[in-house]
Design a protein around this motif. Structure first.
Motif, PDB file in Angstrom:
ATOM      1  N   ALA A 121       0.873  -1.160   0.104  1.00 37.08           N
ATOM      2  CA  ALA A 121      -0.004   0.072   0.068  1.00 37.08           C
ATOM      3  C   ALA A 121       1.007   1.160  -0.059  1.00 37.08           C
ATOM      4  CB  ALA A 121      -0.842  -0.121   1.201  1.00 37.08           C
ATOM      5  N   GLU A 122       2.012   1.028   0.756  1.00 35.57           N
ATOM      6  CA  GLU A 122       2.810   2.489   0.622  1.00 35.57           C
ATOM      7  C   GLU A 122       3.362   2.635  -0.423  1.00 35.57           C
ATOM      8  OE1 GLU A 122       2.574   3.867   4.495  1.00 35.57           O
ATOM      9  OE2 GLU A 122       3.948   4.655   2.969  1.00 35.57           O
ATOM     10  N   ILE A 123       3.903   1.597  -1.237  1.00 34.70           N
ATOM     11  CA  ILE A 123       4.512   1.693  -2.649  1.00 34.70           C
ATOM     12  C   ILE A 123       3.453   2.383  -3.562  1.00 34.70           C
ATOM     13  CG2 ILE A 123       5.233   0.465  -4.466  1.00 34.70           C
ATOM     14  CD1 ILE A 123       6.524  -1.556  -2.474  1.00 34.70           C
ATOM     15  N   PHE A 124       2.360   1.679  -3.478  1.00 35.23           N
ATOM     16  CA  PHE A 124       1.167   2.513  -4.432  1.00 35.23           C
ATOM     17  C   PHE A 124       0.831   4.085  -4.147  1.00 35.23           C
ATOM     18  CE2 PHE A 124       0.630  -1.714  -6.080  1.00 35.23           C
ATOM     19  CZ  PHE A 124       0.243  -1.676  -7.294  1.00 35.23           C
ATOM     20  N   LYS A 125       1.020   4.309  -2.816  1.00 37.49           N
ATOM     21  CA  LYS A 125       0.957   5.847  -2.450  1.00 37.49           C
ATOM     22  C   LYS A 125       1.824   6.521  -3.187  1.00 37.49           C
ATOM     23  CE  LYS A 125      -0.553   5.232   2.191  1.00 37.49           C
ATOM     24  NZ  LYS A 125       0.064   5.440   3.477  1.00 37.49           N
ATOM     25  N   LYS A 126       3.199   5.893  -3.219  1.00 38.69           N
ATOM     26  CA  LYS A 126       4.205   6.778  -3.892  1.00 38.69           C
ATOM     27  C   LYS A 126       3.916   6.914  -5.192  1.00 38.69           C
ATOM     28  CE  LYS A 126       7.903   5.995  -0.564  1.00 38.69           C
ATOM     29  NZ  LYS A 126       9.379   5.273  -0.387  1.00 38.69           N
ATOM     30  N   ILE A 127       3.593   5.656  -5.818  1.00 39.42           N
ATOM     31  CA  ILE A 127       3.347   5.901  -7.386  1.00 39.42           C
ATOM     32  C   ILE A 127       2.200   7.019  -7.476  1.00 39.42           C
ATOM     33  CG2 ILE A 127       2.642   4.518  -9.282  1.00 39.42           C
ATOM     34  CD1 ILE A 127       4.103   2.131  -8.143  1.00 39.42           C
ATOM     35  N   GLY A 128       1.235   6.883  -6.681  1.00 42.45           N
ATOM     36  CA  GLY A 128       0.330   7.958  -6.830  1.00 42.45           C
ATOM     37  C   GLY A 128       0.705   9.320  -6.491  1.00 42.45           C
ATOM     38  N   SER A 129       1.692   9.465  -6.058  1.00 36.09           N
ATOM     39  CA  SER A 129       1.991  10.958  -5.776  1.00 36.09           C
ATOM     40  C   SER A 129       2.963  11.343  -6.684  1.00 36.09           C
ATOM     41  CB  SER A 129       2.763  11.013  -4.634  1.00 36.09           C
ATOM     42  OG  SER A 129       3.942  10.481  -4.516  1.00 36.09           O
ATOM     43  N   LYS A 130       2.902  12.692  -7.059  1.00 40.06           N
ATOM     44  CA  LYS A 130       3.771  13.219  -8.373  1.00 40.06           C
ATOM     45  C   LYS A 130       5.140  13.099  -7.957  1.00 40.06           C
ATOM     46  CE  LYS A 130       4.091  17.420 -10.829  1.00 40.06           C
ATOM     47  NZ  LYS A 130       3.865  19.149 -10.476  1.00 40.06           N
ATOM     48  N   GLU A 131       5.668  13.358  -6.752  1.00 37.08           N
ATOM     49  CA  GLU A 131       6.972  13.480  -6.624  1.00 37.08           C
ATOM     50  C   GLU A 131       7.825  12.336  -6.517  1.00 37.08           C
ATOM     51  OE1 GLU A 131       4.793  15.554  -5.322  1.00 37.08           O
ATOM     52  OE2 GLU A 131       5.302  17.490  -4.941  1.00 37.08           O
ATOM     53  N   ASN A 132       7.073  11.365  -5.824  1.00 36.73           N
ATOM     54  CA  ASN A 132       7.590  10.324  -5.766  1.00 36.73           C
ATOM     55  C   ASN A 132       7.475   9.087  -6.669  1.00 36.73           C
ATOM     56  OD1 ASN A 132       8.458  11.717  -3.658  1.00 36.73           O
ATOM     57  ND2 ASN A 132       7.388  10.415  -2.124  1.00 36.73           N
ATOM     58  N   THR A 133       6.856   9.276  -7.684  1.00 39.56           N
ATOM     59  CA  THR A 133       6.635   8.179  -8.409  1.00 39.56           C
ATOM     60  C   THR A 133       7.430   7.303  -8.884  1.00 39.56           C
ATOM     61  OG1 THR A 133       4.975   9.640  -9.552  1.00 39.56           O
ATOM     62  CG2 THR A 133       5.666   7.850 -10.916  1.00 39.56           C
ATOM     63  N   LYS A 134       8.651   7.918  -9.302  1.00 42.67           N
ATOM     64  CA  LYS A 134       9.585   6.959  -9.772  1.00 42.67           C
ATOM     65  C   LYS A 134      10.116   6.134  -8.753  1.00 42.67           C
ATOM     66  CE  LYS A 134      11.641   9.514 -13.854  1.00 42.67           C
ATOM     67  NZ  LYS A 134      11.940  10.842 -13.842  1.00 42.67           N
ATOM     68  N   GLN A 177      -3.137   2.246 -14.478  1.00 37.53           N
ATOM     69  CA  GLN A 177      -3.060   1.048 -14.651  1.00 37.53           C
ATOM     70  C   GLN A 177      -1.768   0.989 -15.663  1.00 37.53           C
ATOM     71  OE1 GLN A 177      -6.217  -1.730 -15.240  1.00 37.53           O
ATOM     72  NE2 GLN A 177      -7.139  -0.758 -13.713  1.00 37.53           N
ATOM     73  N   SER A 178      -2.212   1.705 -16.627  1.00 36.96           N
ATOM     74  CA  SER A 178      -1.103   1.457 -18.039  1.00 36.96           C
ATOM     75  C   SER A 178       0.167   2.219 -17.681  1.00 36.96           C
ATOM     76  CB  SER A 178      -1.630   2.075 -19.522  1.00 36.96           C
ATOM     77  OG  SER A 178      -2.191   3.321 -19.280  1.00 36.96           O
ATOM     78  N   TYR A 179      -0.015   3.269 -16.866  1.00 36.57           N
ATOM     79  CA  TYR A 179       1.018   4.044 -16.571  1.00 36.57           C
ATOM     80  C   TYR A 179       1.905   3.230 -15.567  1.00 36.57           C
ATOM     81  CZ  TYR A 179       3.952   7.378 -13.660  1.00 36.57           C
ATOM     82  OH  TYR A 179       4.943   8.015 -12.804  1.00 36.57           O
ATOM     83  N   GLN A 214       0.579  12.542  -1.768  1.00 36.74           N
ATOM     84  CA  GLN A 214       0.786  11.617  -0.556  1.00 36.74           C
ATOM     85  C   GLN A 214       2.331  11.624  -0.338  1.00 36.74           C
ATOM     86  OE1 GLN A 214      -1.911  10.229   0.700  1.00 36.74           O
ATOM     87  NE2 GLN A 214      -0.409   9.551   2.064  1.00 36.74           N
ATOM     88  N   ASP A 215       3.128  12.257  -1.129  1.00 32.41           N
ATOM     89  CA  ASP A 215       4.323  12.278  -0.973  1.00 32.41           C
ATOM     90  C   ASP A 215       4.970  13.003   0.474  1.00 32.41           C
ATOM     91  OD1 ASP A 215       3.577  14.500  -2.399  1.00 32.41           O
ATOM     92  OD2 ASP A 215       5.850  15.110  -2.165  1.00 32.41           O
ATOM     93  N   ASP A 216       3.849  13.702   0.782  1.00 31.00           N
ATOM     94  CA  ASP A 216       4.199  14.543   2.039  1.00 31.00           C
ATOM     95  C   ASP A 216       4.228  13.646   3.312  1.00 31.00           C
ATOM     96  OD1 ASP A 216       4.451  16.691   0.817  1.00 31.00           O
ATOM     97  OD2 ASP A 216       2.411  17.517   1.192  1.00 31.00           O
ATOM     98  N   ARG A 217       3.884  12.364   3.277  1.00 32.13           N
ATOM     99  CA  ARG A 217       4.261  11.518   4.179  1.00 32.13           C
ATOM    100  C   ARG A 217       5.000  10.689   3.834  1.00 32.13           C
ATOM    101  NH1 ARG A 217      -1.179   8.412   5.801  1.00 32.13           N
ATOM    102  NH2 ARG A 217      -1.934   9.958   7.000  1.00 32.13           N
ATOM    103  N   PRO A 218       6.397  10.835   4.444  1.00 28.37           N
ATOM    104  CA  PRO A 218       7.442   9.801   4.288  1.00 28.37           C
ATOM    105  C   PRO A 218       6.945   8.160   4.739  1.00 28.37           C
ATOM    106  CG  PRO A 218       7.636  11.245   6.169  1.00 28.37           C
ATOM    107  CD  PRO A 218       6.447  11.689   5.622  1.00 28.37           C
ATOM    108  N   PRO A 219       7.330   7.518   3.735  1.00 32.49           N
ATOM    109  CA  PRO A 219       7.018   6.036   4.113  1.00 32.49           C
ATOM    110  C   PRO A 219       7.324   5.585   5.536  1.00 32.49           C
ATOM    111  CG  PRO A 219       9.238   6.183   2.990  1.00 32.49           C
ATOM    112  CD  PRO A 219       8.491   7.499   2.777  1.00 32.49           C
ATOM    113  N   LEU A 220       6.604   4.646   5.938  1.00 34.42           N
ATOM    114  CA  LEU A 220       6.733   4.355   7.333  1.00 34.42           C
ATOM    115  C   LEU A 220       8.068   4.111   7.776  1.00 34.42           C
ATOM    116  CD1 LEU A 220       4.437   1.718   8.939  1.00 34.42           C
ATOM    117  CD2 LEU A 220       5.300   4.148   9.842  1.00 34.42           C
TER     118      LEU A 220
END
Length: 1974
Positions: free
Chosen positions: A1775-1788, A1818-1820, A1894-1900
């Motif tokens: 879930a954490e990973i997908f949050k990152k992908i969903g955010s603009k800054e941390n996608t990569k 999904q395609s992204y 979502q990137d404003d929250r660092p991963p756990l």
């Protein structure tokens, strides 16, 4: 005439100096007139003549001189400044006036001298007059004597010091001039009038004729006490008073003053000391040892002549005393014994107190020698011992005297008693305390029963004297056993006694002394206090006796009472014991049977020895009943226990009977007056049974009961000796266990450790491991009380065993003492157990000192050893010292008699070889420990020489000497050291090292003393000379010690002592005294003085690590009225604790500790306001300086004294920086616990911290900054607003530190400035920082400019003060600075302004030089190229600022700082969290609540407007970016009447970053019924959702207190279930269950917990059914069944949901019966409802089929659930990973992590995370993964969405297709629209959040590993601290607020499709909600 006219024109003062006598005459006349006219004594006119007065009196022209004298007299009388001229004028009068032939001149001269005396200049005048006595001109001598005589006659002997006059008298009597001799005679008569016979000794050697003449004159003098007839200026009011009284009739007060008026002049004081040691015959020491008695006699006669001198000079008389002592003790010639005794008498009389140090050596010898029958010997010995008694105190020689009392020789007994009687006469009630009286009385009571009549009579006389001195009340307790005849004899003797201190004894004494009546626990300790005064410091023995605690006893140094097994037979105890304790003679079996049969049923006695166990059991039952009903007074305890012991007694074979029997013993001990006699009967049997598996506990219970009845010390001793006299190991180990426990219950007081040690050693050597273990446990418990010295007993055990013991001790280290729970009650009520209890503290707790077996080592100190130590060869000396060290080490504890050792060691202290000096010091240290308190008798002969070593030039030697002195003082207390002149003699030596070390030592010790000997005053002159020592360190140490001297002596005495100093010195010293007066510490209070002194004397706590009686006293005396002034000790208990907590505390440290309990800041109401007023009104200095001057420090000290704990203040203002560190550490510790105090003293704390900024020590600075960070965090949590005054006196000094060279300090200062903005408006901070930019320190300029930039960036241009233009111009100046860093900072700041304000900046800056402007433009260009976050920030800020204006009105205790505070943080850390304005929260939140509570209207559902408009409104309130933590307010209850305001208050608590606060706040909320019921269904549902999610959160286990948190949450859940509105909570749980079953991402564990909650509710239903709105509940169930028809429920993996629903319905049916069908009113078309059908079915069926099945189901379900939950953690990660992908800054980063993850877990299924997202997303992701060359698939379960949504667990990026149909009408259950509003808020907010920032929250992972950014990271902190989801939802509001702002300002930052997704999703949900309403 020409001449004349010239001088006539001159001013008066010039005329007075004219060379023409006429001019002078005229000048003096005019001056006289002027002087008579001036009314104001302080007129400046006087000063003109200051230098001329001497000329007035010494004029060469006799006529002119007379005029001059007249003028001078008027001048001296009236001028304020006249005192300055004393010396020169009086010497002028003596030399130039007294030799004049004119009588008038002499008279005026004498008048002038007397006038100077009147204006307080007596000493100076007397000095000049005494000098005049040496003049060759007899006229002058006569006039001087006459002047002195008149002065004495008029002013009295208090003003005129007689000693110097008497000194010169004999010389005057020898004068050749008759006039001088006659005048001498007159003055001798005058002196005699004042001091009477004290004048005889000094004059005994004058011409016999003259003496005879004097005698005749003396006889003629009136006998009445003389009174002064003239008074000093300062006394003239007193004079006026006297006159009034006399005119009023008789001199009422005059009579009273008599005693005081006649100064107690002691002839001794007037004498010159004679040095006799050097005058001893050279061969004295040889002769005194000679074989021929004649030679010995010659030697003694030589001494006798010398000691006849009435006053001897101090010196080392040790050898002489030793020689005389030897003659007294050993010489066979009685004549020589008498002669030697006379010599001792002479020494004692001549040396007085200085002889005290030898008293202890001589007294035993003299007392032993009383066996001589010859009257002249006896008389000589009596005189000697009486003279010696006066040089010491009874206390000091009591040991020796008591030891002789047991002598078999009746003459010795008689003479000792008589000596005691004579000694008592010199005592007063306070110098003869009970602790001292008791042992003497005990010994004398034995003597009154002696066979020899003379012994009896002497004892009667001594007791009679004691009775007279202290009064009957104090003595009677000791005389309780004396028969009437003897008592009358004692009283008769008492009436005949004449006391030395007549006034102070007799009935007066009675009145004074009665308080420490032994049995009165609560008796005020005042008397005890008096008692303690004399003995406080040095005497551990009596000290432990505290009258109020009813414990006292003789200081039985090495000899505890009755060290054997039986305390009751110890002679010292016995008399006292019998009066207090239940004493019972041993009865015969027959008598016992008779007594028992009187109170027991007859059958009972018959069946006692029945052979049938059942009959015996029945008999025991009856026995027990009978005992239970018996009255205490009627219970024949001994008879009853004898019956129990009767055959079969303790050999009883049936365990039931035995158990009963033991229980009855316990009952009898508890209920009856149980004596030791009874105990003796049963204890053996109890010990026998203690190891029994079945009866052991009963045996222990019985033993404990007996210990309560007969005192633990006695019982324990008996029990231990019995257990170890038998072989059974089980009994031994259990006995030891019982004792360990008993000590904890009863406390340790009174236990005779020595008696146990041998048993414990036996136990440690036992073969049975259980016995050894129990012994070690017991040692551990004893260690708690006794401390480390316990180990000394076991040092010779085997290493393995010793290591076990050490491990046990380690365990106990630092544990606090358990408060005694037993052994208190009886003794406090019976009020009569002085006996056993009285000796307790002595035996048990005296630092274990008395318990140690002391070795006599005097025999090992052989003369060879002594000569070795004194050998010429240093190696042999060293050998000798090594031997001594060995002897002491081996003996461990030694008796005080150490033979010749002291003299030998003393010699080594000034050894030329420093190594030996150090070795000697080490030995002396050892000696102190080994000898314990008894070392005090060696203080004078060994201790003082150690002090001399403090003057050594080598640092290490001095250090060793200081350590030794401290080791000694720890054992002896300080009194011994301060008595006599020894210390003052040491200070006299002009050795700078000695002076500074000794003064330092005194400064450390004096503050800890409650009283000091009066001899301390002798050190004052030396102290004054040290204040002016040429060595700076000495001066400093003397200044440090000054306040402590003053604390004991008082300012007056100290000031008076300056009289002898030179005028210049005097002024300096007086100034220092004034200063010291301000800093004078209060004397340490008696422990517990505040509350009717429960702890008595000064030191009970010191030597009582724990004693039950102390506790007892506290309980008895404290509760009624804890003294409000003593905020320090809540009822003393804390003091007692600290006393107990120390094991064997050293005196001083305990003192300190004792004081350190209690608050460090005292809240003074309005104290701060008053201080501000004073500063405004310029009553005190304004806190404004470039470097702190002394007066500022003094002022702060004074202000602090009222509100800061004394000891802390001492640390804060100490000269040593380490003490500042200590103070800061303490302040940090107390920060949280004393918030009010800190805020009350905030101005002072900040001022003190500014002083620390000027210190050079970095560690202090770091610590201070650390404290400031914590302080400002606290202040912002407390919502405190810094006052102008506080800010102005602190911020400028803080800003100085921003320029520190050390990076870390600068960083800290910036962090503090950052936090300050939370408590002080940024706009007001701005000018201070601006001021900082003007500093010369370039680092400071640069940092300040940077800080200004941050402020502007965070708060916009509004902060620029006074106007943005001015501020920017100031900043722009620095662009041209020569320092690069400053230039850069200035440019950056202006660029920041440019980013906020645009091109207007150039206007505001105005003209800049070309160079500067080009630099600025260049910098602005460069900054524009960077992707700028600034514009966004600006947009964020604008709404913020406008809001802040509107809501200012609603601020709580906050300044405008608040609205921008969080912005500042964000700007600094560039984290990009915009926090919304704080104040908004408060007001909006209340509005929102009202709306939710009251709005039953329709919901406005026009989709777009609703979303746009409503949401911002709804979000604002929940945002609490910086939760303010505080413990729930004490006014909580008052508030809860207004729900809104309470919720408003508690929201800040609930959202606290601190788990405990949050949970506590919620619990508090749910404890208040009315509040708990306010919670609506929606709120409860969110809350339960949050709490359950939290409980399931796998990350909690990582926290150290994780388990605790889960437990707390669990409890909270139960609270919520029980206290909430039952309808609402049931409804909420049903909806929650429905949602959790619907949500694909919800964990089965979650549903299970919801169901468990429902089960609990079902259990509560029978009690709550009537308060429930059944219609609503059934509607909820209906909706549930609609969403989940039976078929669908059956498809669930678990069968729990369907069972839960059935159970709920079943219970409702059972409770309501058929009526339940009437409650379906809210269901629209009930005929179609599955619910109705179900209910009908249920009504028909029998109701108990479901139960049995459900158990099995539960088991099945449980196993399945475990299986599933194991994957939860994996899913969290995904879930954490997908949050990152969903955010603009941390996608990569997210894609990379996903790639890594899939590589690692090939079977992980990411499909479910993609399924619900848009096609684009999904395609992204797929494209992204392909780019990273990775694509694999597998299977896995859908995880819970990691705590993102508190509502319905929608996965990360929902799409329009997200299970709309299945969610159906979840909300159908609500009645009012307010709940939809709540839902809607949360849905909208969640969706916005998930897609964007979502990137404003660092991963756990990162959260847990790196420390969070301080205040900024509050949102991440919250997540990290895993508080309820409730708080998470707030964070998300925060993010979505950010989103909305960003969306407005900078276009969509997120992928457009995902935001449309949200809108679509929302629309669908809204439609659903609408349809459900219809």
């Amino acid at each position: 005439m020409g001449d004349d006219s010239e001088w006539l024109k001159l001013p008066v003062d010039q005329k007075c100096e004219h060379k023409l006598w006429k001019a002078r005459l005229s000048g003096y006349e005019e001056a006289l007139k002027i002087f008579q006219k001036i009314k104001d004594e302080k007129s400046p006119e006087w000063s003109k003549y200051l230098g001329l007065i001497k000329k007035f009196v010494t004029d060469s022209n006799a006529v002119v001189q007379l005029k001059g004298l007249e003028a001078a007299l008027v001048y001296v009388e009236n001028a304020h400044v006249a005192g300055k001229t004393t010396g020169e004028v009086v010497s002028g009068v003596v030399s130039k006036v007294f030799n004049q032939p004119k009588a008038k001149a002499k008279e005026l001269g004498i008048e002038i001298c007397l006038m100077y005396i009147e204006i307080e200049k007596a000493e100076a005048v007397q000095e000049e007059l005494l000098k005049g006595l040496d003049n060759k001109n007899p006229k002058i001598v006569v006039a001087c004597i006459e002047t002195l005589r008149k002065a004495l006659s008029e002013f009295g002997s208090k003003i005129i010091l007689l000693k110097p006059v008497i000194k010169v008298l004999p010389k005057l009597f020898e004068s050749r001039e008759k006039a001088v001799r006659d005048e001498a005679k007159l003055i001798a008569v005058e002196i005699y009038r004042w001091i009477r016979d004290a004048l005889r000794p000094p004059l005994q050697n004058i011409n016999s004729v003259q003496l005879k003449e004097l005698e005749e004159e003396w006889v003629k003098l009136p006998t009445g006490a003389p009174k002064p007839s003239r008074f000093l200026r300062s006394q003239q009011e007193l004079e006026a008073k006297l006159e009034q009284q006399q005119s009023a009739g008789g001199d009422a007060e005059g009579g009273g003053d008599d005693g005081d008026e006649v100064p107690q002049i002691d002839a001794y004081e007037l004498l010159e000391a004679v040095e006799i040691l050097s005058k001893l015959p050279k061969d004295f020491y040889d002769k005194i040892e000679a074989k021929k008695w004649q030679e010995r006699k010659e030697a003694l006669e030589a001494v006798e002549v010398l000691v006849k001198n009435p006053k001897l000079e101090a010196g080392d008389y040790a050898d002489l005393v030793k020689a005389l002592k030897k003659v007294v003790g050993k010489d066979t010639n009685v004549m020589l014994v008498a002669l030697a005794a006379k010599c001792l008498t002479g020494l004692a009389v001549g040396l007085r107190k200085k002889f005290g140090q030898y008293a202890g050596h001589v007294v035993p010898t003299i007392l032993e020698k009383f066996k001589e029958k010859k009257p002249q010997v006896v008389q000589a010995l009596q005189e000697a011992i009486d003279a010696i008694f006066l040089t010491t105190t009874l206390q000091n020689i009591s040991e020796d005297v008591l030891a002789v009392m047991d002598n078999k020789n009746p003459t010795i007994k008689q003479q000792t008693s008589l000596f005691i009687a004579r000694s008592f006469r010199h005592c007063t009630a306070s110098t003869l305390p009970k602790s001292l009286l008791k042992p003497f009385c005990a010994a004398l009571l034995k003597h009154i029963n002696d066979s020899a009549p003379e012994v009896r009579d002497a004892a009667f006389e001594a007791l009679g004297t004691a009775l007279k001195v202290v009064g009957e009340k104090a003595v009677n307790p000791f005389l309780a056993d004396v028969d009437k005849l003897k008592l009358d004899k004692i009283k008769e003797c008492s009436e005949k006694v004449e006391l030395v201190h007549g006034k102070k004894a007799g009935p007066g004494a009675d009145k004074k002394e009665f308080k420490p009546v032994p049995g009165r626990a609560a008796a005020s300790g005042a008397a005890g206090d008096k008692d303690m005064k004399d003995i406080s410091a040095p005497k551990p023995g009596p000290l432990k006796k505290a009258p109020a605690t009813k414990a006292g006893g003789p200081p039985k140094k090495g000899k505890p009472a009755a060290p054997g097994g039986t305390g009751s037979t110890g002679t010292k105890n016995k008399k006292a014991l019998e009066t207090k304790e239940i004493v019972e003679p041993e009865l015969s079996v027959e008598v016992c049977e008779e007594k028992a049969s009187a109170v027991l049923p007859p059958t009972c006695i018959q069946l006692l020895d029945s052979s049938n166990w059942k009959e015996r059991l029945a008999c025991m039952e009856e026995f027990q009943k009978a005992v239970e009903l018996m009255d205490r007074t009627e219970m024949p305890c001994q008879a009853l226990v004898r019956m129990l012991a009767k055959k079969p007694g303790w050999k009883e074979t049936n365990f039931q009977v035995m158990q009963m029997k033991l229980h009855i013993v316990a009952l009898i001990a508890q209920k009856g007056n149980f004596s030791k006699t009874s105990a003796q009967i049963v204890l053996d049997g109890l010990v026998d049974k203690i190891g029994d598996v079945k009866c052991g506990n009963n045996a222990k219970e019985a033993m404990t009961a007996i210990a309560e009845a007969c005192m633990l010390p006695w019982t324990a001793e008996q029990v231990m000796s019995m257990a170890f006299s038998q072989k059974n190991p089980k009994n031994q180990s259990e006995t030891l266990n019982w004792l360990s426990n008993a000590i904890k219950e009863f406390g340790f007081s009174g236990l005779n450790v020595k008696a146990f040690i041998s048993n414990v050693k036996t136990a440690l050597a036992a073969t049975n491991p259980a016995v050894r273990t129990s012994a070690i446990t017991l040692l551990g418990v004893m260690y708690l009380y006794v401390g480390p010295s316990l180990r000394m007993f076991f040092e010779d055990e085997k290493p393995a065993l010793l290591s076990q013991i050490d491990a046990e001790f380690e365990k106990m280290q630092g544990q606090s003492l358990p408060a005694p729970t037993r052994g208190l009650s009886k003794h406090s009520t019976s009020g009569a157990e002085e006996g056993e209890d009285a000796d307790e503290p002595d035996d048990g707790t005296n630092d274990v000192v008395d318990l140690l077996p002391r070795t006599e080592i005097s025999d090992k100190i052989t003369s060879e050893l002594v000569s070795k130590i004194g050998d010429k060869n240093w190696k042999i000396r060293k050998e000798g010292l090594d031997e001594v060290a060995g002897i002491i080490n081996e003996a461990k504890f030694i008796q005080p008699n150490i033979g010749e050792l002291p003299t030998a060691l003393k010699g080594r202290l000034n050894d030329s070889n420093k190594i030996l000096v150090q070795q000697t010091l080490n030995i002396l240290q050892q000696l102190a420990v080994a000898m314990g308190p008894n070392i005090k008798q060696h203080v004078k002969n060994l201790g003082i020489p150690i002090i001399t070593v403090l003057g050594d030039s080598k640092n290490n030697v001095r250090a060793a000497a200081l350590a030794t002195v401290n080791a000694w003082a720890e054992q002896t207390g300080m009194k011994e050291w301060l008595e006599g002149e020894d210390l003052s003699e040491e200070l006299k030596k002009e050795n700078p090292f000695l002076r500074q070390e000794l003064l330092g030592w005194l400064a450390e010790k004096l503050p800890t003393l409650r009283s000091t000997p009066t001899d301390l005053i002798l050190c004052v002159p030396q102290l004054y000379s040290c204040l002016e020592d040429r060595n700076g360190d000495v001066r400093k140490k003397a200044q440090d010690a000054l306040p402590f001297f003053m604390m004991h002596l008082g300012y007056e005495k100290m000031a008076k002592a300056t009289g002898k100093l030179k005028p210049t010195s005097k002024d300096q010293v007086l100034a220092m005294l004034e200063k010291a007066k301000a800093n004078m510490p209060a004397k340490p209070a008696a422990p517990g003085k505040a509350t009717s002194k429960p702890m008595g004397g000064s030191a009970p706590a010191k030597f009582q690590p724990a004693s039950a009686p102390v506790e007892d006293a506290v309980s008895n005396t404290v509760e009624p009225k804890p003294d409000p002034k003593k905020a320090k000790a809540p009822g003393v208990s804390s003091k007692v604790k600290s006393a107990q907590g120390k094991k064997v505390p050293s005196k001083t440290s305990l003192k300190e500790d004792e004081d350190k309990s209690g608050p460090i800041f005292i809240v003074v109401p309005n104290g701060k306001e008053q201080r501000m007023k004073d500063e405004k009104g310029l009553k005190v200095l304004k806190w404004n300086f470039t470097a702190p001057r002394d007066e500022y420090i003094e002022q702060l000290k004074t202000q602090m004294s009222s509100c800061v704990a004394k000891w802390l203040q001492d640390e804060m203002f100490h000269s040593d920086f380490q003490h500042h560190n200590k103070a800061l550490a303490v302040m940090v510790d107390h920060l949280e616990s004393e918030k009010e105090g800190v805020i009350g003293c905030l101005d002072l704390i900040l001022k003190w911290l500014t002083l620390r900024f000027f210190d050079t020590n970095t560690s202090v600075l770091m610590k201070a900054l650390e404290y400031l960070k914590l302080l400002f965090t606290l202040l912002s949590e407390e919502e405190y607003h810094l006052t102008e005054n506080e800010a102005a006196s602190f911020i400028p000094y803080l800003i100085l530190k921003v320029g520190e060279p050390k990076d870390v300090i600068r960083k800290d200062v910036r962090a503090i400035l950052n936090r300050m903005c939370l408590v002080y408006p940024a706009s007001k901070m701005f000018p201070f920082i601006m001021e900082g930019t003007k500093s010369k320190n370039s680092k400071q300029r640069a940092e300040c400019l940077e800080e200004l930039g941050c402020l502007v960036e965070s708060y916009g241009m509004n902060v620029c003060q006074p106007t943005p233009g001015k501020a920017l111009k100031e900043i722009a100046i620095h662009i041209g600075d020569r320092d690069n860093a400053v230039r850069n900072a200035a440019l950056n700041t202006i660029v920041t302004v440019y980013n906020v304000h645009g091109d207007q900046v150039f206007k505001l800056i105005g003209n800049l030089s070309e160079k500067d402007m080009s630099m600025l433009e260049e910098r602005i260009k460069r900054s524009a190229k960077r992707p700028s976050a600034a514009p966004i920030k600006q947009v964020e800020e604008k709404p913020q600022r406008t809001q802040s204006v509107s809501s200012n009105a609603n601020m709580l205790r906050k300044g405008p700082a608040e609205d921008m505070s969080s912005k500042l943080n964000q700007a600094r850390s560039m984290s990009g969290h915009p926090d919304a304005a704080h104040q908004m929260v408060r007001r909006e939140f209340q509005l929102d609540l009202d709306e939710i509570e009251n709005d039953n209207g329709t919901v406005r559902c026009e989709m777009p407007e609703l979303v746009q408009h409503k949401l911002d409104d709804i979000f604002e309130p929940v945002l609490i970016p910086e939760p303010k933590i505080r413990a729930v307010s004490p006014h909580f209850d008052d508030m809860h009447s207004n729900t809104a305001s309470t919720i408003n208050f508690i929201i800040s608590q609930v959202a606290s970053g601190d788990i405990n606060t949050s949970i506590q706040a919620l619990t508090q909320l749910f404890q208040i019924e009315s509040l708990a019921r306010e919670a609506s269904t929606g709120v409860l549902k969110d809350l339960m959702h949050g709490l359950i999610t939290l409980m399931l959160d796998s990350r909690i286990e990582d926290l150290e207190e994780g388990q605790q948190v889960i437990r707390s949450v669990n409890l909270l859940v139960v609270k919520v279930l029980e206290k909430s509105d039952q309808t609402n909570i049931l409804s909420a749980l049903l909806v929650l269950l429905q949602d959790s079953l619907l949500a694909t991402a919800s964990s089965p564990k979650f549903s299970e917990l919801v169901m468990k909650c429902l089960w609990r509710m079902v259990r509560l239903l029978p009690d709550t059914i009537n308060s429930i709105n059944l219609d609503r509940i059934l509607l909820d169930i209906h909706i549930f069944m609609k969403v989940f028809p039976k078929e669908k429920l059956k498809q669930c993996k678990s069968e729990f949901p369907i069972r839960t629903l059935k159970t709920l319905l079943h219970t409702l049916c059972k409770l309501k019966g058929p009526k339940i069908l009437d409650h379906l009113t809210m269901i629209d078309n009930k005929n179609e409802s599955e619910l109705e059908a179900h209910l009908c079915r249920m009504m028909k069926h029998s109701m108990d089929q479901t139960g049995s099945k459900s158990d099995k189901e539960t088991e099945k379900g449980a196993s399945r659930i475990d299986e599933k939950s194991s994957k939860a953690k994996v899913n969290d990660f995904l879930a954490e990973i997908f949050k990152k992908i969903g955010s603009k800054e941390n996608t990569k980063e997210g894609l990379a992590e996903l790639y890594e993850y899939k590589k690692k877990y090939s079977d992980a299924d990411i499909e479910p995370f993609l399924k619900n997202s848009s096609q684009f997303f999904q395609s992204y992701v797929e494209r992204g993964l392909r780019v990273i060359e990775m694509e694999r698939e597998g299977k896995g379960r859908i995880p819970t969405s990691t705590g993102i949504s508190p509502q319905m667990e929608v996965t990360c990026v929902p799409t329009p297709t997200s299970t709309v149909s299945s969610i159906g009408n979840t909300n159908g259950e609500e009645v009012g629209p307010s709940v939809y509003l709540e839902r809607l808020k949360i849905l909208r907010q969640r969706c916005g959040l998930d897609n964007t920032k979502q990137d404003d929250r660092p991963p756990l992972t990162s959260l847990l590993s790196k420390p969070a950014v301080p205040p900024v990271a509050s949102s991440t902190d919250m997540l990290h601290s895993k508080l309820s989801q409730l708080r998470e939802s707030r964070e998300q509001h925060q993010h979505s607020d950010l989103d909305s702002n960003q969306t407005h300002s900078s276009g969509p930052l997120t992928s457009s499709s995902s935001s449309t997704t949200n809108i679509d999703d929302l629309k669908k949900r809204l439609e659903r909600i609408k349809s459900s309403r219809k």
